[in-house]
Design a protein around this motif. Structure first.
Motif, PDB file in Angstrom:
ATOM      1  N   PRO A 195      -7.359   2.797  -8.423  1.00  0.00           N
ATOM      2  CA  PRO A 195      -8.068   1.794  -7.612  1.00  0.00           C
ATOM      3  C   PRO A 195      -7.496   0.387  -7.811  1.00  0.00           C
ATOM      4  O   PRO A 195      -7.395  -0.387  -6.859  1.00  0.00           O
ATOM      5  N   LEU A 240      -4.276  -0.014  -5.825  1.00  0.00           N
ATOM      6  CA  LEU A 240      -4.544  -0.134  -4.395  1.00  0.00           C
ATOM      7  C   LEU A 240      -5.153  -1.492  -4.056  1.00  0.00           C
ATOM      8  O   LEU A 240      -4.840  -2.090  -3.030  1.00  0.00           O
ATOM      9  N   LEU A 259       0.962   4.072  -3.003  1.00  0.00           N
ATOM     10  CA  LEU A 259       0.713   5.501  -2.773  1.00  0.00           C
ATOM     11  C   LEU A 259       1.902   6.339  -3.211  1.00  0.00           C
ATOM     12  O   LEU A 259       1.740   7.396  -3.821  1.00  0.00           O
ATOM     13  N   VAL A 317       0.847  -1.197   0.000  1.00  0.00           N
ATOM     14  CA  VAL A 317       0.000   0.000   0.000  1.00  0.00           C
ATOM     15  C   VAL A 317       0.883   1.249   0.000  1.00  0.00           C
ATOM     16  O   VAL A 317       0.660   2.189  -0.769  1.00  0.00           O
ATOM     17  N   ASN A 318       1.898   1.255   0.842  1.00  0.00           N
ATOM     18  CA  ASN A 318       2.799   2.407   0.870  1.00  0.00           C
ATOM     19  C   ASN A 318       3.470   2.601  -0.487  1.00  0.00           C
ATOM     20  O   ASN A 318       3.614   3.722  -0.973  1.00  0.00           O
ATOM     21  N   LEU A 332      -3.650  -4.019  -1.360  1.00  0.00           N
ATOM     22  CA  LEU A 332      -4.384  -4.347  -0.130  1.00  0.00           C
ATOM     23  C   LEU A 332      -4.783  -5.811  -0.069  1.00  0.00           C
ATOM     24  O   LEU A 332      -4.748  -6.434   0.982  1.00  0.00           O
TER      25      LEU A 332
END
Lengths: 269, 269
Positions: A157, A160, A129, A125-126, A164
Motif C-alpha cells: 500500500p 502504491l 505494480l 503506478v506501473n 499515485l
C-alpha cells in the motif's frame, strides 16, 4: 445527524479536506454529502435544490463547505438554506496584498489533469505494480525508493500511495522465511543501498494480519512473526537502513514519514 | 521563487491541500516545503529555525500554511519571520456557535490511522491487486465496482485510487483484441451487470500511451485503437453500461465522476 455538504466545480477533494479537517474537531457525527463538478449554473441550481431538500427534511440547516470562484455559481450556492463556509474568501485578498499579484481564479485547477503530473504518476503506478513484492529485482536502478520488510508489514500500500499521490517510483522487496537463516542484504539490494527504506511492525499486529490470510499457519504463528521481525530489525540496524514501525500509522502517515526522512522529491504537490 | 511552507503535527496533507488550493490561484511559481509531524515544542523550534533561515536566504518572508491547534506550538510557529495563514482559526469559532458545541482539538486526527478506515482500505488494495486486469473473474461477487475498458484506458490506477482513498473494492477487466470479433459481455460480467462501469479514451491518446509500451506494434496502431474503442463504446451503449472518457481527466477526477454517477458508498471521508 447534521448534514454537511462538500461542493466544488471539480473533484471537491479540497472542499472535503477543508470541511473534514474542521468537523473532525467536533465530537459529533455528521451526514456527509459530496457534490462534484458543479460547473454550470444549471448544476448549481440542482445542487441548491438538493441542499434545500435535505435542509427541509432534517430540520437543521446543512453545513456547506465550498471553494467556488465563479461569482455566478457562488451566488447560487450562497443563497441556499444552509450555513456557508467558503474557505478561499478569507485568504485570497490577504494573499493578493502580500504577493502584490492579483489572483486569477480558474475553474478547478487542483486535482485536475492540468497539474502536469499525470504521466509521472501513471508511470510510477506501473512501476510499483511491476516491482511489487520482489517480483523483479533487476529494475532497481529506476527506483526512487525500495521498501523492504517482512510479508504484510505495509510495503505494497505504501508503494502504491507514493506512486499515485506523488509520482514516486517505489519498488518493494519482502524478506521471507527462506532468507532468515542468515539474513543479509542480497547483492541486488546492496547495489542500491541508498534507496532502501525498511518497514517493521509489532509482532501482535503482524500475527493478526497474517492470521486473516492464513489462519493457524506457521506463517501467522507468534514464534515465526517474532523471529522474522527480530532478524529484519537486526539487519536494519547492522546495515544502518532507515526504518519505521508501521503499526500505529495510516498509509498517509507512513508515506509522510518516509518523505520527511528521505527528502525524496515529489512530482506532484 | 517565493518559499511556501506547509506544516502540521501530522502528515501536513491538510495544510498542503489548503495552501496549494490558494496558491494555485496565483500565476506564479512557489518553492514548496513540507514539515510534517511537528508534535513537540522542540520540533516546532526546529521548524522555526528552518523557516527563518530560508526567510533570510531568500530575502522574502515565506508563506506558512498551518493547522496547529496546540497553543504552545502555534505560538512558536506564529512567531516565525514569515506570513502565517492558519485556516482553522477563521472557521472554528463560527462553527462552535453554529453547532453549539465546543471544538475538542486533538492532535492530527485527519489522515491518521484513528480514522478507522484502515482495514477497509488495505483490504480494498489487496482486492484491487488480486482482481486487476481480469486476473480473477470468479471474485466479482465481492466487488463494489467492476471497471471495464480496453487496455490502457485508465482502469488500474482508478481501481487503486478507489481502494487507497476510499476503501472501495474495485475489480477491473480488460476487453482485448480476442474479444473484438463479436464483443459481448461474458457471463461472469453479465451476472454482476449493475456493478459494471466503463472507461473509454480518445484514440489518439490511446495510441500515444500504447506506443510508449510497444512502439510500432499492431497493439498501438491507429486502426487497432480505433476499432477496439468503437466496439467497446458500442457495447456500453447497447448494454446501457455507464461510462466516461478518461482522456482529459486525472485519476482523482475519474474517481470523483464515478462516485458521483454510481453513488458508491465510501468507507472513508
Amino acid at each position: 445527524m447534521r448534514p454537511a455538504f462538500y461542493i466544488s466545480d471539480g473533484t471537491a477533494i479540497t472542499s472535503e479536506v477543508f470541511g473534514h479537517a474542521l468537523l473532525s474537531l467536533f465530537p459529533m457525527e455528521f451526514e456527509h454529502h459530496t457534490i462534484s463538478f458543479v460547473e454550470t449554473v444549471a448544476k448549481a441550481e440542482e445542487a441548491k435544490a438538493k441542499i434545500n431538500a435535505i435542509s427541509k427534511r432534517s430540520g437543521e440547516k446543512p453545513l456547506v463547505f465550498h471553494t467556488f470562484v465563479n461569482p455566478e455559481i457562488r451566488a447560487i450556492i450562497d443563497s441556499c438554506d444552509a450555513i456557508i463556509y467558503n474557505f478561499l474568501e478569507h485568504f485570497v485578498s490577504p494573499l493578493e496584498k502580500e504577493l502584490n499579484v492579483q489572483a486569477k481564479p480558474k475553474a478547478h485547477r487542483t486535482h485536475s489533469i492540468h497539474e502536469n503530473s499525470y504521466d509521472y504518476r501513471i508511470d510510477a503506478v506501473n512501476y510499483a505494480l511491476a516491482n511489487d513484492d520482489g517480483s523483479n529485482v533487476t529494475n532497481y536502478a529506476d527506483a526512487d525508493i525500495i521498501l523492504v520488510g517482512v510479508s504484510r508489514s505495509g510495503k505494497t500500500p505504501t508503494s502504491l500511495y507514493l506512486a499515485l499521490q506523488y509520482g514516486i517510483k517505489a519498488a518493494n522487496y519482502p524478506f521471507t522465511d527462506d532468507d532468515m537463516d542468515e539474513l543479509k542484504l542480497p547483492n541486488f539490494l546492496k547495489q542500491h543501498k541508498k534507496k532502501i527504506f525498511g518497514l517493521t511492525i509489532d509482532p501482535e499486529r503482524l500475527m493478526d494480519i497474517r492470521d486473516n490470510r492464513r489462519a493457524n499457519s506457521k506463517y501467522s504463528s507468534a514464534r515465526q512473526c517474532r523471529m522474522e521481525l527480530r532478524e529484519v530489525e537486526k539487519l536494519y540496524k547492522k546495515e544502518k537502513i532507515p526504518f519505521i514501525n508501521s503499526t500505529k500509522f495510516s498509509v498517509e502517515e507512513i508515506t509522510a514519514k518516509i518523505l520527511a526522512e528521505t527528502g525524496l522529491r515529489r512530482h506532484k504537490y
